[in-house]
Design a protein around this motif. Structure first.
Motif, PDB file in Angstrom:
ATOM      1  N   GLU A  16       6.298  10.864   5.312  1.00  0.00           N
ATOM      2  CA  GLU A  16       4.844  11.022   5.380  1.00  0.00           C
ATOM      3  C   GLU A  16       4.246  11.205   3.995  1.00  0.00           C
ATOM      4  OE1 GLU A  16       3.747  14.080   8.071  1.00  0.00           O
ATOM      5  OE2 GLU A  16       4.545  13.057   9.842  1.00  0.00           O
ATOM      6  N   ALA A  17       4.901  11.998   3.171  1.00  0.00           N
ATOM      7  CA  ALA A  17       4.381  12.269   1.828  1.00  0.00           C
ATOM      8  C   ALA A  17       4.364  11.001   0.988  1.00  0.00           C
ATOM      9  CB  ALA A  17       5.225  13.347   1.150  1.00  0.00           C
ATOM     10  N   ASP A  18       5.416  10.212   1.075  1.00  0.00           N
ATOM     11  CA  ASP A  18       5.495   8.976   0.302  1.00  0.00           C
ATOM     12  C   ASP A  18       4.457   7.976   0.783  1.00  0.00           C
ATOM     13  OD1 ASP A  18       6.302   7.092  -1.501  1.00  0.00           O
ATOM     14  OD2 ASP A  18       8.214   6.642  -0.544  1.00  0.00           O
ATOM     15  N   PHE A  19       4.328   7.854   2.096  1.00  0.00           N
ATOM     16  CA  PHE A  19       3.336   6.942   2.665  1.00  0.00           C
ATOM     17  C   PHE A  19       1.938   7.335   2.190  1.00  0.00           C
ATOM     18  CE2 PHE A  19       3.314   4.090   6.638  1.00  0.00           C
ATOM     19  CZ  PHE A  19       2.239   3.353   6.177  1.00  0.00           C
ATOM     20  N   ASP A  20       1.607   8.609   2.296  1.00  0.00           N
ATOM     21  CA  ASP A  20       0.285   9.073   1.883  1.00  0.00           C
ATOM     22  C   ASP A  20       0.042   8.821   0.403  1.00  0.00           C
ATOM     23  OD1 ASP A  20      -0.248   9.914   4.451  1.00  0.00           O
ATOM     24  OD2 ASP A  20       0.295  12.009   4.069  1.00  0.00           O
ATOM     25  N   ALA A  21       1.069   9.006  -0.413  1.00  0.00           N
ATOM     26  CA  ALA A  21       0.931   8.767  -1.851  1.00  0.00           C
ATOM     27  C   ALA A  21       0.663   7.292  -2.127  1.00  0.00           C
ATOM     28  CB  ALA A  21       2.190   9.225  -2.584  1.00  0.00           C
ATOM     29  N   ARG A  22       1.327   6.419  -1.392  1.00  0.00           N
ATOM     30  CA  ARG A  22       1.089   4.981  -1.561  1.00  0.00           C
ATOM     31  C   ARG A  22      -0.351   4.630  -1.205  1.00  0.00           C
ATOM     32  NH1 ARG A  22       6.039   1.973  -0.808  1.00  0.00           N
ATOM     33  NH2 ARG A  22       7.760   3.323  -1.452  1.00  0.00           N
ATOM     34  N   VAL A  23      -0.824   5.170  -0.101  1.00  0.00           N
ATOM     35  CA  VAL A  23      -2.194   4.882   0.342  1.00  0.00           C
ATOM     36  C   VAL A  23      -3.194   5.361  -0.700  1.00  0.00           C
ATOM     37  CG1 VAL A  23      -3.953   5.409   2.079  1.00  0.00           C
ATOM     38  CG2 VAL A  23      -1.613   4.852   2.804  1.00  0.00           C
ATOM     39  N   ARG A  24      -3.007   6.576  -1.228  1.00  0.00           N
ATOM     40  CA  ARG A  24      -3.924   7.098  -2.247  1.00  0.00           C
ATOM     41  C   ARG A  24      -3.919   6.215  -3.489  1.00  0.00           C
ATOM     42  NH1 ARG A  24      -1.672  12.080  -0.602  1.00  0.00           N
ATOM     43  NH2 ARG A  24      -0.297  12.098  -2.421  1.00  0.00           N
ATOM     44  N   ALA A  25      -2.743   5.768  -3.882  1.00  0.00           N
ATOM     45  CA  ALA A  25      -2.647   4.912  -5.067  1.00  0.00           C
ATOM     46  C   ALA A  25      -3.395   3.595  -4.861  1.00  0.00           C
ATOM     47  CB  ALA A  25      -1.185   4.653  -5.405  1.00  0.00           C
ATOM     48  N   LEU A  26      -3.326   3.070  -3.668  1.00  0.00           N
ATOM     49  CA  LEU A  26      -4.046   1.826  -3.372  1.00  0.00           C
ATOM     50  C   LEU A  26      -5.554   2.055  -3.347  1.00  0.00           C
ATOM     51  CD1 LEU A  26      -1.681   0.371  -0.637  1.00  0.00           C
ATOM     52  CD2 LEU A  26      -2.210  -0.706  -2.836  1.00  0.00           C
ATOM     53  N   TRP A  27      -6.008   3.145  -2.744  1.00  0.00           N
ATOM     54  CA  TRP A  27      -7.449   3.433  -2.714  1.00  0.00           C
ATOM     55  C   TRP A  27      -8.028   3.513  -4.120  1.00  0.00           C
ATOM     56  CZ3 TRP A  27     -10.223   2.461   1.241  1.00  0.00           C
ATOM     57  CH2 TRP A  27      -9.855   2.789   2.550  1.00  0.00           C
ATOM     58  N   ARG A  28      -7.285   4.134  -5.034  1.00  0.00           N
ATOM     59  CA  ARG A  28      -7.801   4.315  -6.396  1.00  0.00           C
ATOM     60  C   ARG A  28      -8.070   2.971  -7.075  1.00  0.00           C
ATOM     61  NH1 ARG A  28      -4.036   8.713  -6.474  1.00  0.00           N
ATOM     62  NH2 ARG A  28      -2.449   7.407  -7.471  1.00  0.00           N
ATOM     63  N   HIS A 139      -7.234  -0.368   2.829  1.00  0.00           N
ATOM     64  CA  HIS A 139      -7.624  -0.174   4.226  1.00  0.00           C
ATOM     65  C   HIS A 139      -6.452  -0.413   5.163  1.00  0.00           C
ATOM     66  CE1 HIS A 139     -11.775  -0.439   2.729  1.00  0.00           C
ATOM     67  NE2 HIS A 139     -12.181   0.002   3.915  1.00  0.00           N
ATOM     68  N   LEU A 140      -5.699  -1.473   4.884  1.00  0.00           N
ATOM     69  CA  LEU A 140      -4.634  -1.872   5.803  1.00  0.00           C
ATOM     70  C   LEU A 140      -3.470  -0.895   5.753  1.00  0.00           C
ATOM     71  CD1 LEU A 140      -4.760  -5.716   5.241  1.00  0.00           C
ATOM     72  CD2 LEU A 140      -6.057  -4.299   6.853  1.00  0.00           C
ATOM     73  N   ALA A 141      -3.107  -0.451   4.560  1.00  0.00           N
ATOM     74  CA  ALA A 141      -2.042   0.541   4.449  1.00  0.00           C
ATOM     75  C   ALA A 141      -2.440   1.836   5.158  1.00  0.00           C
ATOM     76  CB  ALA A 141      -1.718   0.806   2.988  1.00  0.00           C
ATOM     77  N   ALA A 142      -3.690   2.254   4.970  1.00  0.00           N
ATOM     78  CA  ALA A 142      -4.171   3.463   5.637  1.00  0.00           C
ATOM     79  C   ALA A 142      -4.173   3.284   7.146  1.00  0.00           C
ATOM     80  CB  ALA A 142      -5.568   3.816   5.138  1.00  0.00           C
ATOM     81  N   ALA A 143      -4.543   2.098   7.613  1.00  0.00           N
ATOM     82  CA  ALA A 143      -4.569   1.824   9.052  1.00  0.00           C
ATOM     83  C   ALA A 143      -3.166   1.866   9.647  1.00  0.00           C
ATOM     84  CB  ALA A 143      -5.210   0.465   9.311  1.00  0.00           C
ATOM     85  N   VAL A 144      -2.199   1.308   8.930  1.00  0.00           N
ATOM     86  CA  VAL A 144      -0.814   1.344   9.408  1.00  0.00           C
ATOM     87  C   VAL A 144      -0.310   2.779   9.478  1.00  0.00           C
ATOM     88  CG1 VAL A 144       1.561   0.653   8.900  1.00  0.00           C
ATOM     89  CG2 VAL A 144      -0.293  -0.987   8.603  1.00  0.00           C
ATOM     90  N   ARG A 145      -0.697   3.579   8.502  1.00  0.00           N
ATOM     91  CA  ARG A 145      -0.306   5.004   8.500  1.00  0.00           C
ATOM     92  C   ARG A 145      -0.808   5.700   9.752  1.00  0.00           C
ATOM     93  NH1 ARG A 145       1.362   9.501   8.827  1.00  0.00           N
ATOM     94  NH2 ARG A 145       1.345  11.131   7.221  1.00  0.00           N
ATOM     95  N   ILE A 146      -2.084   5.469  10.079  1.00  0.00           N
ATOM     96  CA  ILE A 146      -2.672   6.091  11.273  1.00  0.00           C
ATOM     97  C   ILE A 146      -1.998   5.563  12.532  1.00  0.00           C
ATOM     98  CG2 ILE A 146      -4.781   6.299  12.643  1.00  0.00           C
ATOM     99  CD1 ILE A 146      -6.343   5.987   9.945  1.00  0.00           C
TER     100      ILE A 146
END
Length: 306
Positions: A16-28, A139-146
């Motif tokens: 979960e932590a790695d996934f969230d970090a990837r999503v944050r990096a993409l948003w930036r 958006h897509l990475a965040a959507a997959v996470r959810i």
């Protein structure tokens, strides 16, 4: 092409932590956008737009169970396609130009995209297939996470144009199961003239190497449905046999002879290729002898043809 039991989930989970970090990096990356090789540097969060024409809103044109994709994707129940509006390429022959160039789509957030993905899974679709995803990767990475937290199990397909950045692909490692680049050009001059991408082939080669590093050759389950791996599309263009041969030779010699390739013969003049006299040379269909020549070459190289 490998085979897996039908019961084996193909989704390669991150922590979960790695996934969230990837999503944050993409948003930036929206703030000084470099999601694709155009490296526009615009602040999409402030409403600025670059080559793709899209701000930091993802636009969905449609989503449905698609029965026209490759057999390894569509199976019996269809591929769960989500069509994103906008594109980082400007192909003068695009058959979906209303979506890719004219941005016909509705703004949606990751929550809504996750609901679409889960609905497609509930319909029985064998995968979630993001079409033209590169410019809205956050958006897509965040959507997959959810969606993953809510029970998404089917593979994620990254159905892109091949014009990718390796450092962005690295952030998708473990999120995407099946990479499906539509690799268009080994001819740099043609890439500029017809797709507006001067460094297309350099970028596509690097992207193919990284995609294959992540997921390897295409694997299927006991039903013949793709679970993970690389599937390459290539649209054969009129008058560009050598371009196609360049793509195929690279795949066989530097990626893998086991690469699964769909050589598409359905080119029709669309968009500017049909109406603009500057593109008269591609204002025709591919001749049978052109297509048969490249198919024979692919077989000579030992590639796996769809």
């Amino acid at each position: 092409m490998g085979t897996r039991p039908a019961s084996t989930p193909s989704y390669r989970r991150l922590s979960e932590a790695d996934f969230d970090a990837r999503v944050r990096a993409l948003w930036r990356r929206y703030e000084d956008c470099d999601l694709c090789p155009h490296d526009c540097g615009v602040d999409r969060t402030a409403g600025e737009t670059g080559a793709c024409g899209v701000t930091d809103d993802a636009l969905v044109a449609s989503y449905f169970d698609h029965h026209g994709e490759e057999s390894v994707l569509r199976g019996h129940s269809g591929s769960g396609t989500i069509f994103l509006a906008g594109c980082n390429l400007h192909c003068v022959f695009c058959q979906n130009f209303d979506i890719s160039q004219r941005l016909q789509g509705d703004p949606v957030g990751p929550e809504e995209i996750s609901e679409m993905a889960l609905e497609l899974q509930d319909r029985g679709c064998h995968n979630v297939n993001f079409v033209t995803p590169t410019h809205v990767a956050p958006h897509l990475a965040a959507a997959v996470r959810i969606a993953h937290d809510r029970g998404l199990k089917v593979p994620i397909v990254w159905n892109c144009g091949g014009y990718e950045r390796v450092d962005v692909l690295e952030l998708l490692d473990g999120i995407v199961d099946i990479y499906m680049p539509d690799v268009k050009w080994s001819d740099s001059e043609a890439a500029v003239e017809y797709s507006g991408a001067p460094d297309y082939w350099d970028r596509a080669r690097d992207a193919l190497r990284e995609m294959h590093r992540q997921v390897g050759d295409l694997s299927t389950d006991c039903r013949g449905i793709a679970t993970d791996g690389l599937l390459v599309r290539h649209l054969v263009m009129p008058g560009h046999v050598e371009n196609t041969k360049g793509v195929l030779a690279f795949l066989a010699e530097e990626i893998s002879q086991e690469t699964y390739v769909n050589l598409m013969d359905q080119y029709r003049p669309h968009y500017r290729a049909r109406t603009d006299s500057r593109y008269e040379e591609i204002n025709r269909r591919v001749r049978s002898e052109e297509y048969q020549e490249v198919v024979a070459y692919a077989r000579e190289l030992g590639l796996r043809l769809a």
